[in-house]
Design a protein around this motif. Structure first.
Motif, mmCIF file in Angstrom:
data_model
loop_
_atom_site.group_PDB
_atom_site.id
_atom_site.type_symbol
_atom_site.label_atom_id
_atom_site.label_comp_id
_atom_site.label_asym_id
_atom_site.label_seq_id
_atom_site.Cartn_x
_atom_site.Cartn_y
_atom_site.Cartn_z
ATOM 1 N N UNK A 102 2.107 32.839 27.118
ATOM 2 C CA UNK A 102 2.995 33.235 26.032
ATOM 3 C C UNK A 102 2.179 33.553 24.791
ATOM 4 N N UNK A 103 2.616 34.587 24.093
ATOM 5 C CA UNK A 103 1.936 34.977 22.868
ATOM 6 C C UNK A 103 2.372 34.089 21.714
ATOM 7 N N UNK A 104 1.698 34.246 20.608
ATOM 8 C CA UNK A 104 2.012 33.428 19.436
ATOM 9 C C UNK A 104 3.419 33.704 18.919
ATOM 10 N N UNK A 105 3.946 34.889 19.199
ATOM 11 C CA UNK A 105 5.284 35.210 18.711
ATOM 12 C C UNK A 105 6.381 34.805 19.702
ATOM 13 N N UNK A 106 6.015 34.574 20.959
ATOM 14 C CA UNK A 106 7.035 34.307 21.975
ATOM 15 C C UNK A 106 7.151 32.840 22.356
ATOM 16 N N UNK A 107 6.113 32.048 22.118
ATOM 17 C CA UNK A 107 6.168 30.676 22.624
ATOM 18 C C UNK A 107 7.303 29.844 22.044
ATOM 19 N N UNK A 108 7.732 30.080 20.802
ATOM 20 C CA UNK A 108 8.828 29.234 20.284
ATOM 21 C C UNK A 108 10.213 29.575 20.847
ATOM 22 N N UNK A 109 10.315 30.662 21.603
ATOM 23 C CA UNK A 109 11.620 31.072 22.098
ATOM 24 C C UNK A 109 11.999 30.294 23.344
ATOM 25 N N UNK A 110 13.165 29.665 23.344
ATOM 26 C CA UNK A 110 13.605 28.881 24.500
ATOM 27 C C UNK A 110 13.824 29.765 25.724
ATOM 28 N N UNK A 111 14.058 31.042 25.521
ATOM 29 C CA UNK A 111 14.307 31.945 26.655
ATOM 30 C C UNK A 111 13.063 32.177 27.507
ATOM 31 N N UNK A 112 11.891 31.819 26.981
ATOM 32 C CA UNK A 112 10.655 32.030 27.736
ATOM 33 C C UNK A 112 10.388 30.926 28.753
ATOM 34 N N UNK A 113 11.192 29.888 28.783
ATOM 35 C CA UNK A 113 10.924 28.720 29.612
ATOM 36 C C UNK A 113 11.927 28.603 30.740
ATOM 37 N N UNK A 114 11.440 28.179 31.897
ATOM 38 C CA UNK A 114 12.286 28.166 33.091
ATOM 39 C C UNK A 114 12.871 26.788 33.368
ATOM 40 N N UNK A 115 12.018 25.769 33.351
ATOM 41 C CA UNK A 115 12.470 24.419 33.687
ATOM 42 C C UNK A 115 12.445 23.538 32.448
ATOM 43 N N UNK A 116 13.492 22.753 32.298
ATOM 44 C CA UNK A 116 13.626 21.880 31.140
ATOM 45 C C UNK A 116 13.798 20.442 31.585
ATOM 46 N N UNK A 117 13.183 19.550 30.831
ATOM 47 C CA UNK A 117 13.351 18.133 31.078
ATOM 48 C C UNK A 117 14.400 17.544 30.151
ATOM 49 N N UNK A 118 14.900 16.376 30.536
ATOM 50 C CA UNK A 118 15.838 15.676 29.674
ATOM 51 C C UNK A 118 15.099 15.173 28.448
ATOM 52 N N UNK A 119 15.719 15.194 27.310
ATOM 53 C CA UNK A 119 15.048 14.857 26.069
ATOM 54 C C UNK A 119 14.901 13.369 25.822
ATOM 55 N N UNK A 120 14.096 13.065 24.821
ATOM 56 C CA UNK A 120 13.896 11.688 24.381
ATOM 57 C C UNK A 120 14.059 11.642 22.860
ATOM 58 N N UNK A 121 14.769 10.619 22.384
ATOM 59 C CA UNK A 121 15.090 10.536 20.960
ATOM 60 C C UNK A 121 13.919 9.959 20.180
ATOM 61 N N UNK A 122 13.559 10.642 19.098
ATOM 62 C CA UNK A 122 12.567 10.142 18.153
ATOM 63 C C UNK A 122 13.268 9.977 16.805
#
Length: 126
Positions: A102-122
């Motif tokens: 991913x380029x510097x302009x695309x990495x923050x986009x959630x659409x670039x990612x395929x698999x997601x993990x369950x989150x953890x609260x901070x």
């Protein structure tokens, strides 16, 4: 294919936490791994992302110099070391993988990612 984020918790301002993103059923060495966070009432934002080839990881401006992303040698876990935490870092943190660089302009986009993990609260609070 499963991802899981671990390591969240309650910490005082200025403190540290280390989050883990662990893959079950596959290794992460062929994937780019991104960390995202979502605070209440806000959109999900990219925090950091590994690079699939030689190169420094990406970081959001808000965490540069405080957060560090790195992989373990077994290639099943990517860590996010968070230092000098601030109340504005409070959010649910999630990790995700992308099969391509991913380029510097695309990495923050959630659409670039395929698999997601369950989150953890901070939560950063005194």
């Amino acid at each position: 294919v499963q991802l899981q984020a671990f390591g969240g918790g309650l910490v005082q301002p200025g403190g540290s936490l280390r989050l883990s993103c662990t893959a079950f059923g596959f290794t992460l060495d062929d994937y780019v791994v991104g960390w995202f966070r979502q605070a209440p009432g806000k959109e999900r934002e990219g925090v950091s992302c590994t690079r699939s080839s030689v190169g420094l990881p990406y970081y959001a401006d808000s965490v540069k110099g405080r957060f560090t992303i790195f992989r373990d040698n077994a290639k099943t876990t990517v860590f996010l070391q968070m230092n000098s935490l601030k109340p504005e870092d409070t959010a649910v943190y999630s990790c995700a993988t992308s099969p391509r660089s991913l380029s510097s302009s695309r990495w923050p986009s959630t659409r670039e990612y395929r698999y997601w993990g369950q989150g953890t609260q901070v939560t950063v609070s005194s």
